[in-house]
Design an enzyme around this catalytic site. Structure first.
Site, PDB file in Angstrom:
ATOM      1  N   ARG A  44      35.519 -56.193 -30.493  1.00 46.94           N
ATOM      2  CA  ARG A  44      36.890 -56.275 -30.984  1.00 46.94           C
ATOM      3  C   ARG A  44      37.015 -56.942 -32.355  1.00 46.94           C
ATOM      4  NH1 ARG A  44      41.019 -57.782 -26.015  1.00 46.94           N
ATOM      5  NH2 ARG A  44      40.154 -56.392 -24.434  1.00 46.94           N
ATOM      6  N   HIS A  90      38.508 -45.729 -26.964  1.00 48.96           N
ATOM      7  CA  HIS A  90      38.851 -47.156 -26.982  1.00 48.96           C
ATOM      8  C   HIS A  90      39.606 -47.536 -25.716  1.00 48.96           C
ATOM      9  CE1 HIS A  90      38.981 -50.869 -29.258  1.00 48.96           C
ATOM     10  NE2 HIS A  90      40.273 -51.012 -28.988  1.00 48.96           N
ATOM     11  N   TYR A 133      57.445 -42.687 -34.850  1.00 47.66           N
ATOM     12  CA  TYR A 133      58.206 -42.379 -36.059  1.00 47.66           C
ATOM     13  C   TYR A 133      57.331 -42.199 -37.296  1.00 47.66           C
ATOM     14  CZ  TYR A 133      62.100 -44.065 -33.222  1.00 47.66           C
ATOM     15  OH  TYR A 133      63.018 -44.236 -32.215  1.00 47.66           O
TER      16      TYR A 133
END
Length: 840
Positions: A44, A90, A133
């Site tokens: 990570r 992932h 969006y």
């Protein structure tokens, strides 16, 4: 030592004997924590030193490449990218994936963005829009990261469920870790790496390829310091060198600011670049907080004029009386306009977290890139050798086309045909199979020529690749050349300015205010206001001034106040610090750089400015003269809590024609009327009165006459009287008139409220004075717009006639250079030794 019993939650079968496993708590916690720490560090938080990517970033780029989201394709929904990454590679939350995707697209976070975002991807102050969006595709620079993935340049590993594969590292055709930097918090360690300039990093990498034993000093000639996406300045290069040497160091980032003239009356600080990861809203909030708590002074207004066309633009308006440069230093000290960046170059090398300096980071990348190019060359040579083997078989078939057809026609099946081709023509199984799969239309004479050319091309390419693989110098040369091409195509100029630390300790308190130095407040005939600085000379001789004339000059100080007196009897306070300073290089100075008085006071219709007053409570005070012949000396007791007030009560139809700050009670008060009468007497003959008083009789006027000029003259110095006569029936400003210049000493003093003496004899067609003035010699005349107008020669007789003028006179002024510069106080008087000869 505590023990913990782990039990199964499901009910055991009837024939199953319950088992309890005793586990040591400390051992279990140690094992679990190490597994968690390992997962955070390797999966990570920390990037790989070779490609500079964290696992989630690498998976995003790989998935977008596999989805075909290249720069020449259209954008797709970010949520589609996130879903593909999360579903295949992932195994974590979509928020973490989208956050990583957003950062890859932010030009203020990445020096060379790898994702081309469409939509609101946030700002240093605001979060991005939701993934549904926004849209995204790979940026051109990202193609450098994923190119040659299909040429066996890097290793692949299974994904989390073993159904897909993913690359362990990207080929990375440029040093992404140094160029874009990174940040991450792991367990027990963190990384924080600053972005750099692509062209500089590539130049250092090429130098290291050419000279593997290069020192840090050699590399820092190419990479002098970080190059932040937001520009700004870096202060203190010693911390940068420490980081390049040891992997850890700190430096200060400063905003890029300029001091500009924001309005005609005020200066301001314009911020065009902020430190890395600092947004304008954060700066604005901090400044407002400091101003509200009175920890920061001198800020009048703050505007954020940032837009997508002009970029960042914060305008900080500075109050008059404060030094903008000093205010800027306080802003650096107290606000995020100066921030500290701590470099901590921690990255994974061979699966282990290490702290790396500049040379180690470059060496890891160079070694990786050499390995990528070597594996790519081996792959390409292998593919070309395979193709050459097939081309050789096709050529054999073309040369023996009839026999090949006969063998194929006489065979029982394809397997039998393949075997017979191998036996008859000594072909390999691959060649024989390829011949059988080739359409007959490819076995023409023209295709034979094409195959010969292809064979030659393949032979040359195999030789070139073999040369690269057999020579380490050649391999390094190829890597260096490819890096040079990347820098040429994607390199940009440096944005961040590097500055050495001053070394001087920063003062805890900075004097922000302008010194209260003595000066003169000046008013010109065209209504311009200005002030002198301590370094500027006083206004020069009248006939040498290039523009305008001064009609009033008041001694004051830079942080003092002066009063503007109007024809309606009002006095309006004006801050001297608001007035523009005359340039000290002008000798003699002019008021061409002054500001109109209308910028400082609001006048009523028909009202005009007639003079200035110093508001000095210890001075002789202000003297006023009206059109109806009233004189008044005002007691200098002005209300401190009012910006404007009346200094005389006028009768109906009366107006103030002149206002002057007296230097001494021995000065002469002078009236000149439209009937060409002049009266002078000492100011001591007029008793000072309070502000509401209406004054007293100053001069006796003839029928129909009015006062056209009032002022004060020092009788101990050379002075002149200028009068211009004309017709009262002509339109104002249309007639030139007859002018006369006389010695002030020719006019004897008279008592107050008398008629005075004649100042000029009228000629035919003249019945009144159009203009008059008395003051220190020499005199200078200007037109209504401030252009010089010649005056006639001085006439010895006080009651003589005037000389026809060549131009219309708008105003007359005197030689204020004969006044001595104020020394210790605004009320200081000039000495009497140099009265006869004004200084140049």
């Amino acid at each position: 030592m505590f023990d913990m019993a782990r039990r199964t939650t499901a009910p055991p079968p009837e024939d199953f004997e319950e088992r309890i496993v005793d586990i040591d708590v400390s051992s279990e916690m140690r094992t679990s924590f190490l597994e968690y720490a390992y997962s955070v560090i390797y999966q990570r938080a920390l990037p790989d030193a070779r490609d500079g990517l964290k696992p989630v970033q690498r998976r995003i780029l790989y998935s977008m490449s596999e989805m075909g989201l290249r720069p020449d394709r259209g954008h797709v929904k970010s949520s589609r990218v996130v879903g593909d990454v999360m579903g295949k590679l992932h195994p974590h939350g979509d928020t973490a994936i989208y956050d990583a995707l957003v950062r890859l697209a932010q030009p203020f976070s990445m020096r060379l963005p790898l994702v081309d975002g469409h939509g609101n991807f946030g700002s240093p102050d605001d979060l991005p829009a939701a993934m549904r969006y926004t849209e995204a595709r790979l940026a051109p620079a990202a193609m450098l990261m994923v190119e040659s993935l299909d040429e066996d340049t890097v290793g692949f590993k299974p994904n989390y469920d073993g159904q897909e594969t993913e690359p362990t590292v990207m080929p990375s055709a440029f040093p992404n870790l140094l160029v874009n930097g990174t940040t991450g918090i792991a367990v027990g360690m963190a990384t924080n790496m600053a972005p750099h300039n692509l062209a500089e990093v590539v130049a250092a990498a090429r130098h290291l390829i050419k000279k593997p034993d290069a020192t840090l000093d050699d590399l820092m000639r190419f990479v002098p310091g970080p190059d932040l996406p937001t520009g700004g300045m870096i202060i203190g290069l010693q911390g940068v060198r420490d980081a390049y040497e040891t992997g850890r160091g700190t430096f200060r980032m400063r905003a890029t600011c300029t001091v500009e003239q924001i309005t005609p009356r005020r200066k301001g600080i314009v911020v065009t670049e902020l430190p890395y990861n600092v947004g304008p809203e954060r700066v604005v909030t901090k400044i407002k907080e400091l101003v509200t708590s009175k920890k920061l002074q001198g800020i009048a207004d703050l505007k954020d004029l940032t837009d997508r066309h002009k970029g960042l633009r914060l305008v900080i308006e500075v109050k008059n009386g404060f030094i903008p440069e000093a205010v800027l230093e306080e802003l650096y000290r107290l606000t995020p306009m100066e921030e500290t960046f701590g470099i901590n170059n921690v990255a994974l090398v061979d699966g282990e977290p290490r702290t790396l300096g500049l040379r180690e980071l470059l060496q890891v990348y160079v070694d990786h890139r050499i390995e990528v190019v070597r594996r790519r060359s081996e792959f390409r040579r292998r593919k070309r050798e395979e193709r050459l083997h097939l081309v050789d078989g096709l050529i054999v078939a073309l040369l023996n086309i009839d026999e090949v057809i006969q063998v194929i026609r006489s065979s029982d099946d394809s397997s039998h045909a393949r075997t017979r081709l191998m036996d008859v023509f000594e072909l390999s199984e691959t060649q024989a199979a390829y011949i059988l799969d080739t359409p007959l239309r490819r076995l023409t004479r023209y295709d034979k020529l094409e195959l010969d050319r292809e064979k030659q091309t393949l032979t040359d390419e195999i030789a070139a690749l073999t040369e690269i693989l057999s020579s380490d110098a050649k391999l390094r040369q190829v890597v260096s050349g490819e890096l040079a091409d990347v820098a040429k195509k994607y390199g940009t100029p440096r944005r961040t300015v590097l500055l050495e630390a001053s070394g001087a300790p920063r003062a805890a308190f900075v004097d922000l205010q302008v010194a209260d130095d003595p000066c003169l407040a000046l008013l010109s005939s065209t209504g311009l206001l200005a002030r002198t600085s301590d370094a500027a000379p006083l206004p020069g001789e009248g006939e040498r001034a290039a523009h305008d004339v001064l009609v009033a000059a008041v001694r004051t100080s830079a942080r003092g106040e002066v009063g503007v007196v109007t024809s309606f009897g009002r006095l309006i306070r004006v801050q001297v610090i608001d007035l523009p300073i005359l340039p000290p290089t002008e000798n003699p100075p002019t008021l061409s750089g002054g500001h109109p008085v209308s910028e400082y006071v609001s006048l009523q219709p028909g009202e005009k400015v007639v003079g200035l007053g110093s508001l000095d409570p210890d001075g002789p005070g202000l003297a006023l003269g009206t059109a109806q012949g009233v004189v008044k000396r005002v007691v200098p007791e002005y209300p401190a809590n009012r910006d404007e007030f009346e200094v005389i009560t006028l009768k109906d139809g009366d107006t103030v024609v002149g206002a002057v700050e007296l230097e001494s009670e021995s000065d002469d008060l002078v009236f000149i009327t439209s009937g060409a009468q002049m009266l002078r007497y000492q100011a001591s003959q007029v008793r000072p009165q309070g502000r509401p008083a209406g004054g007293m009789a100053g001069i006796r006027l003839d029928d129909g006459a009015r006062v056209i000029w009032f002022g004060a003259v020092d009788p101990t110095r050379p002075a002149l009287v200028v009068t211009v006569a004309g017709s009262s029936t002509a339109l104002p400003g249309t007639q030139v008139g007859g002018g006369k210049v006389s010695d002030y000493a020719e006019f004897p003093p008279k008592g107050r409220a008398t008629g005075g003496v004649r100042a000029q004899r009228f000629l035919k067609g003249e019945d009144e004075l159009l203009l008059a003035w008395a003051g220190p010699a020499p005199a200078k005349a200007v037109s209504a717009v401030g252009k010089p107008v010649p005056l006639p020669e001085e006439l010895g007789r006080r009651d003589g006639s005037g000389v026809r003028l060549t131009h219309t006179i708008g105003a007359v002024g005197g030689a204020l250079a004969s006044w001595e510069r104020p020394a210790s106080s605004p009320s200081a008087r000039p000495t009497g030794d140099a009265q006869d000869e004004p200084p140049a």
